[in-house]
Design a protein around this motif. Structure first.
Motif, short mmCIF file in Angstrom:
data_model
loop_
_atom_site.label_atom_id
_atom_site.label_comp_id
_atom_site.label_asym_id
_atom_site.label_seq_id
_atom_site.Cartn_x
_atom_site.Cartn_y
_atom_site.Cartn_z
N CYS A 155 45.44 37.20 47.32
CA CYS A 155 45.67 37.78 45.94
C CYS A 155 45.58 39.14 45.94
CB CYS A 155 44.16 37.11 45.21
SG CYS A 155 44.29 37.50 43.43
N CYS A 210 43.04 37.21 36.57
CA CYS A 210 44.21 36.68 36.88
C CYS A 210 45.65 37.41 36.27
CB CYS A 210 44.38 35.28 37.04
SG CYS A 210 46.09 34.52 37.65
N CYS A 267 50.55 36.48 39.01
CA CYS A 267 51.53 36.79 40.00
C CYS A 267 52.33 35.62 40.85
CB CYS A 267 51.37 37.75 40.90
SG CYS A 267 50.00 37.71 42.01
N CYS A 314 49.25 33.37 45.39
CA CYS A 314 48.52 32.33 45.93
C CYS A 314 49.17 31.14 46.16
CB CYS A 314 47.27 32.17 44.90
SG CYS A 314 47.85 32.11 43.30
S1 SF4 Z 1 48.40 34.27 40.39
FE1 SF4 Z 1 46.94 34.08 42.15
S2 SF4 Z 1 47.41 35.83 43.51
FE2 SF4 Z 1 48.36 36.35 41.39
S3 SF4 Z 1 46.39 37.24 40.41
FE3 SF4 Z 1 46.29 35.08 39.86
S4 SF4 Z 1 44.78 34.26 41.40
FE4 SF4 Z 1 45.59 36.21 42.38
#
Ligand code: SF4
Ligand code: SF4
Length: 445
Positions: A265, A300, A303, A306
Motif C-alpha cells: 500500500c 485510504c 488507489c 492492494c
Molecule cells: S486502495 Fe489499497 S493500496 Fe490504495 S491506499 Fe487504499 S488500502 Fe492502500
C-alpha cells in the motif's frame, strides 16, 4: 491583489480541482503555503488531459504560477512530472523558468505518483501526516487543468464552463476534446464518433480509480477527465460490477492473511498506519472487536494497488476499504488518533509499482494507442444539465428560475459562502428549462 480578493474571484468562477474529487480551489489558496506543487503526474493509464495542457500551454501555467506565488506569498513552485514525459514540456517555457522561483522536478514513473500525499513526498521530501492535507506541511497541490482554469479567469474573464475530456480505450482513436460542462455523455460519445458501444461499458477516470458511467444519464462535470470504453467482460469492468456481498464472501473464503495488500500500500509505505488486510478480514468475518481495523480506512486514497498488484487471491481490498471509508464519512466519523510519520518505510523503494507493471496487470496494454489526438471540434448540445454537486462540500443552490434567459458564463447556482462549495455557470446560451435541488437544465436558444 489581496489573497481574500483572489479567493473570492476563484469561488465566483467555480474553480474546483479538475483532476480529482473537485475540492474547491479557493479554499486551497492560503498564505500558509510555502510551496505550490503542480500535479503533472497523470499516472492512470490512458488519461492524457494534463499532457495536452502541458504541451500546449506551459508558458501560461508558468505565468499564472508567478501570479499565485506573488499573491499568496509562497516561496517556490515545483512542477512534478514523470521523466518519460519531459519531452512534452515546451523548451522555451522551460528555459524561461531558469533562475526563477519555478522549477521542474522529475518524479519516478510509478503509480500512484499523482496521489497528493505521494506527490508531495516525491517533490518536496515532506510527509503529510495521517488524515491531514498538504497545507499541514506548507504545500498547496494544484492540478494542471485547475491552474489553466485560474489563468483563463484572469486573462479571458472566463469561469469554468468547459472541461477537457479524454476519450479512449476500446475505440478506434483516442482523443482529447473540450466539452461544455453539463453535456450528456451519450451525446458526447456520439459526437466523437464512438457509436460502437454495444457490449461495452464506460469508466469515468482511469482504470484504477475511475467509476462506472451510466451512459444514458450521466453528464460531463467539472471533474470528468477520462472516458474509457472497455468491453463489459474486461476484468476492470467486472470488478466494478461485482456486488459488495459477493466481494465480502470471496474475501472470507479466500484471504490467506498474507498481508501483501498492506505491504504494498503506497500510504502504508509512506509510514501511515493503514493495514488494509485487517479491514478486509474484519469486514468479511464481521469482526467488530477492533474498531481501528475499520477506522483506519479513513487513510485510504482508493488507489487500488492492494487489489490490482498485491493480492494474488484476486480479492478486492480496495473496494472493501473504500466502502467502509464511505460509510464512516456518511455517519460523520472523524479519525482522531492520526500520527505523523517521521520517515518513509525503508522497504518503500523496492515496492514502488512501475507504470509498465500496472498496465500488464490491468490487461489494458492493447488499448493504449501510440497517439492521442488533440481534437478541437466544437460541441453544441441542445440541452445541458448543470449538476449542483460537482465538487467536495455542500451542493450549490440554484439562483435561476424556469424561463430565465442565460448566456454563457452567467451564474446559475452557488453554494452559500459560509459552506464549502462553489459556483455553477451556464455553459450554453438559452432558457432555463428545469430547476431542481440536483440540477439546472438549460435549453439552447
Ligand atoms: S486502495 Fe489499497 S493500496 Fe490504495 S491506499 Fe487504499 S488500502 Fe492502500
Ligand atoms: S493480499 Fe489478498 S490474500 Fe493477502 S491478506 Fe490481502 S486480501 Fe488477503
Amino acid at each position: 491583489m489581496k489573497l481574500e480578493e483572489l479567493q473570492e474571484l476563484v469561488f465566483r468562477a467555480g474553480i474546483v480541482g479538475a483532476g480529482g474529487a473537485g475540492f474547491p480551489t479557493h479554499k486551497k489558496l492560503s498564505d500558509k503555503a510555502e510551496i505550490i506543487v503542480v500535479n503533472a503526474a497523470e499516472c492512470e493509464p490512458m488519461v492524457m488531459v494534463d499532457h495536452h495542457i502541458m504541451q500546449k500551454h506551459l508558458q501560461l501555467i508558468v505565468d499564472i504560477l508567478n501570479f499565485l506565488l506573488d499573491t499568496i506569498g509562497a516561496k517556490q513552485a515545483i512542477i512534478g512530472i514523470k521523466g518519460k514525459n519531459m519531452h512534452l514540456l515546451d523548451p522555451e517555457a522551460v528555459k524561461n523558468m531558469e533562475g526563477t522561483r519555478i522549477s521542474v522536478k522529475q518524479i519516478p514513473d510509478v503509480y500512484p505518483a499523482g496521489d497528493e500525499v505521494v506527490l508531495t513526498y516525491e517533490t518536496t521530501g515532506r510527509i503529510i501526516p495521517e488524515g491531514a492535507i498538504p497545507l499541514s506541511v506548507g504545500v498547496m497541490v494544484c492540478n494542471m487543468e485547475t491552474l489553466f482554469n485560474i489563468w483563463k479567469l484572469f486573462n479571458e474573464n472566463t469561469p469554468v464552463v468547459e472541461k477537457y475530456v479524454n476519450i479512449g480505450g476500446d475505440t478506434e482513436h483516442d482523443m482529447t476534446v473540450k466539452v461544455p460542462v453539463g453535456m450528456k455523455i451519450s451525446e458526447l460519445l456520439a459526437a466523437c464518433d464512438c457509436t460502437d458501444i454495444e457490449g461495452k461499458r464506460v469508466i469515468n477516470g482511469g482504470p484504477m480509480m475511475g467509476k462506472l458511467v451510466d451512459i444514458e444519464k450521466d453528464v460531463v462535470t467539472k471533474t470528468t477527465k477520462g472516458l474509457l470504453l472497455l468491453p463489459e467482460t474486461h476484468p476492470v469492468i467486472q470488478r466494478r460490477l461485482q456486488p459488495m456481498s459477493v466481494t465480502l464472501k470471496r474475501a472470507a473464503a479466500a484471504c490467506c492473511n498474507c498481508h501483501m495488500c498492506s505491504d504494498m500500500c503506497p500510504r502504508n509505505l509512506l509510514g501511515h498506519h493503514l493495514e488494509v488486510h485487517k479491514t478486509l478480514r474484519a469486514a468479511s468475518h464481521s469482526e467488530i472487536t477492533n474498531a481501528e481495523s475499520f477506522t483506519q480506512s479513513a487513510l485510504c486514497c482508493g488507489c487500488g494497488v492492494c487489489t490490482v498488484i498485491a493480492c494474488q487471491q484476486m480479492l478486492d481490498p480496495q473496494a472493501i476499504s473504500m466502502a467502509v471509508k464511505g460509510e464512516l464519512a456518511k455517519q460523520g466519523f472523524k479519525r482522531t488518533n492520526n500520527t505523523t510519520p517521521e520517515h518513509v518505510r525503508p522497504e518503500r523503494a523496492g515496492r514502488l509499482v512501475s507504470s509498465d507493471l500496472l498496465i500488464r496487470r490491468l490487461g489494458v496494454g492493447k488499448y493504449i494507442k501510440p497517439e492521442v489526438k488533440r481534437d478541437m471540434r466544437a460541441f453544441s448540445p441542445e440541452r445541458v444539465y448543470i449538476q449542483m454537486k460537482q465538487h467536495v462540500g455542500a451542493p450549490a443552490i440554484p439562483t435561476v428560475k424556469v424561463g430565465d434567459t442565460v448566456k454563457i458564463g452567467d451564474i446559475v447556482a452557488q453554494t452559500p459562502e459560509t459552506a464549502l462549495g462553489t459556483t455553477m455557470h451556464a455553459s450554453i446560451p438559452g432558457k432555463i428549462a428545469e430547476v431542481s435541488p440536483f440540477e439546472v437544465v438549460i435549453e439552447r436558444q
